[in-house]
Design a protein around this motif. Structure first.
Motif, short mmCIF file in Angstrom:
data_model
loop_
_atom_site.label_atom_id
_atom_site.label_comp_id
_atom_site.label_asym_id
_atom_site.label_seq_id
_atom_site.Cartn_x
_atom_site.Cartn_y
_atom_site.Cartn_z
N ILE A 139 -2.86 -19.08 -4.35
CA ILE A 139 -3.81 -17.98 -4.25
C ILE A 139 -3.16 -16.87 -3.43
N LEU A 140 -3.63 -15.67 -3.64
CA LEU A 140 -3.07 -14.51 -2.96
C LEU A 140 -3.99 -14.10 -1.82
N VAL A 141 -3.46 -14.15 -0.61
CA VAL A 141 -4.22 -13.73 0.57
C VAL A 141 -3.72 -12.35 0.99
N PRO A 142 -4.54 -11.31 0.83
CA PRO A 142 -4.11 -9.99 1.29
C PRO A 142 -4.24 -9.89 2.81
N ILE A 143 -3.19 -9.39 3.44
CA ILE A 143 -3.20 -9.19 4.89
C ILE A 143 -2.89 -7.73 5.16
N THR A 144 -3.72 -7.10 5.97
CA THR A 144 -3.49 -5.71 6.34
C THR A 144 -3.34 -5.60 7.84
N ILE A 145 -2.26 -4.96 8.26
CA ILE A 145 -2.03 -4.70 9.68
C ILE A 145 -2.11 -3.20 9.88
N THR A 146 -3.07 -2.76 10.68
CA THR A 146 -3.17 -1.33 11.01
C THR A 146 -2.95 -1.19 12.51
N SER A 147 -2.38 -0.06 12.88
CA SER A 147 -1.97 0.09 14.27
C SER A 147 -2.48 1.39 14.86
N THR A 148 -2.48 1.41 16.18
CA THR A 148 -2.72 2.63 16.94
C THR A 148 -1.57 2.78 17.92
N VAL A 159 10.86 -6.59 13.09
CA VAL A 159 9.53 -6.61 12.49
C VAL A 159 9.62 -6.78 10.98
N TRP A 160 10.57 -6.06 10.36
CA TRP A 160 10.69 -6.13 8.90
C TRP A 160 11.16 -7.52 8.46
N ASP A 161 12.06 -8.13 9.25
CA ASP A 161 12.51 -9.49 8.94
C ASP A 161 11.34 -10.47 9.05
N ALA A 162 10.53 -10.31 10.09
CA ALA A 162 9.38 -11.20 10.28
C ALA A 162 8.37 -11.03 9.15
N LEU A 163 8.11 -9.78 8.75
CA LEU A 163 7.15 -9.53 7.67
C LEU A 163 7.60 -10.15 6.36
N SER A 164 8.91 -10.14 6.10
CA SER A 164 9.41 -10.69 4.84
C SER A 164 9.15 -12.19 4.73
N ARG A 165 8.95 -12.87 5.88
CA ARG A 165 8.64 -14.30 5.84
C ARG A 165 7.17 -14.55 5.48
N VAL A 166 6.33 -13.53 5.66
CA VAL A 166 4.91 -13.67 5.37
C VAL A 166 4.64 -13.48 3.88
N GLY A 167 5.31 -12.50 3.28
CA GLY A 167 5.10 -12.21 1.86
C GLY A 167 5.64 -10.84 1.51
N ARG A 168 5.39 -10.42 0.28
CA ARG A 168 5.80 -9.08 -0.14
C ARG A 168 4.92 -8.06 0.58
N TYR A 169 5.55 -7.02 1.09
CA TYR A 169 4.78 -6.06 1.87
C TYR A 169 5.16 -4.63 1.51
N ALA A 176 -0.58 8.96 11.68
CA ALA A 176 0.63 8.95 12.50
C ALA A 176 0.96 7.58 13.07
N SER A 177 0.35 6.53 12.53
CA SER A 177 0.67 5.17 12.95
C SER A 177 0.99 4.31 11.75
N LEU A 178 1.53 3.14 12.02
CA LEU A 178 1.99 2.23 10.97
C LEU A 178 0.84 1.45 10.35
N ARG A 179 0.89 1.31 9.02
CA ARG A 179 0.00 0.42 8.28
C ARG A 179 0.86 -0.43 7.36
N VAL A 180 0.62 -1.74 7.36
CA VAL A 180 1.37 -2.65 6.51
C VAL A 180 0.39 -3.46 5.67
N ASP A 181 0.63 -3.50 4.36
CA ASP A 181 -0.16 -4.33 3.45
C ASP A 181 0.74 -5.45 2.93
N ILE A 182 0.29 -6.69 3.12
CA ILE A 182 1.10 -7.86 2.76
C ILE A 182 0.38 -8.65 1.68
#
Length: 200
Positions: A139-148, A159-169, A176-182
């Motif tokens: 199953i596909l679990v969407p994960i969203t990381i939003t930042s301030t 961070v990018w290496d760690a994210l690649s272990r979680v899934g495609r992002y 003006a801040s980072l948002r990551v969708d995994i």
């Protein structure tokens, strides 16, 4: 990270130990005939209260995953990270995915990235949406990381290496801040329950 899907934190463990001891003392008293059955109203009330508290702990435990405890029991993460995981989906991640997600959170709020004041994260898991091209038994679990307070160009390469272990992002800049969708692929828990029933 080999923690079980659902975990009990240190404070909850102490509370469960207290409830367990109280329940055991009551049962021993009944077995030794120090307390007679049927229970008098006072003892019945104590037993009912114990049962209610234990039930509430069991229900709460179904919501408290390894990630909940990793965040809430860490002084740094507890101050900086908001976790939204209403369906306890973090418990479905495998050890490598767990390590990647937790490493991402640590790296993003780390003191190594200056300035650290005003930096915060929201990690949201789910909801799971049906459909899409997903391999069998997954199953596909969407994960969203939003930042301030975290600019993309200030993010450590780890961070990018760690994210690649979680899934495609995919990452983007939001206010003006980072948002990551995994897109995190995990084993379908329904399949695991079927296999357990077949073995038993």
């Amino acid at each position: 990270m080999q923690a079980p899907r659902f975990a009990v934190g240190m404070l909850a463990s102490e509370e469960l130990a207290r409830l367990d001891l109280a329940a055991e003392e009551l049962l021993v008293s009944v077995a030794d005939r120090k307390v007679v059955l049927p229970l008098i109203p006072k003892n019945a009330s104590i037993a009912a209260q114990l049962a209610t508290e234990l039930r509430l702990h069991l229900i709460e435990g179904r919501r408290e995953t390894w990630l909940y405890h990793a965040v809430s029991e860490s002084e740094m993460l507890g101050k900086s990270v908001t976790l939204i995981d209403k369906s306890a989906l973090a418990g479905l991640l495998d050890p490598s995915q767990r390590d990647g997600l937790l490493s991402t959170a640590w790296l993003l709020v780390s003191e190594n990235l200056k300035p650290s004041q005003g930096r915060s994260l929201t990690i949201q898991l789910g909801p799971v949406a049906p459909g899409g091209e997903v391999p069998d038994h997954k199953i596909l679990v969407p994960i969203t990381i939003t930042s301030t307070g975290i600019a993309r160009n200030r993010v450590d390469s780890g961070v990018w290496d760690a994210l690649s272990r979680v899934g495609r992002y995919s990452d983007s800049t939001q206010d003006a801040s980072l948002r990551v969708d995994i897109q995190c692929l995990v084993d379908n828990p329904a399949d695991q329950e079927i296999r357990s029933e077949e073995r038993s």
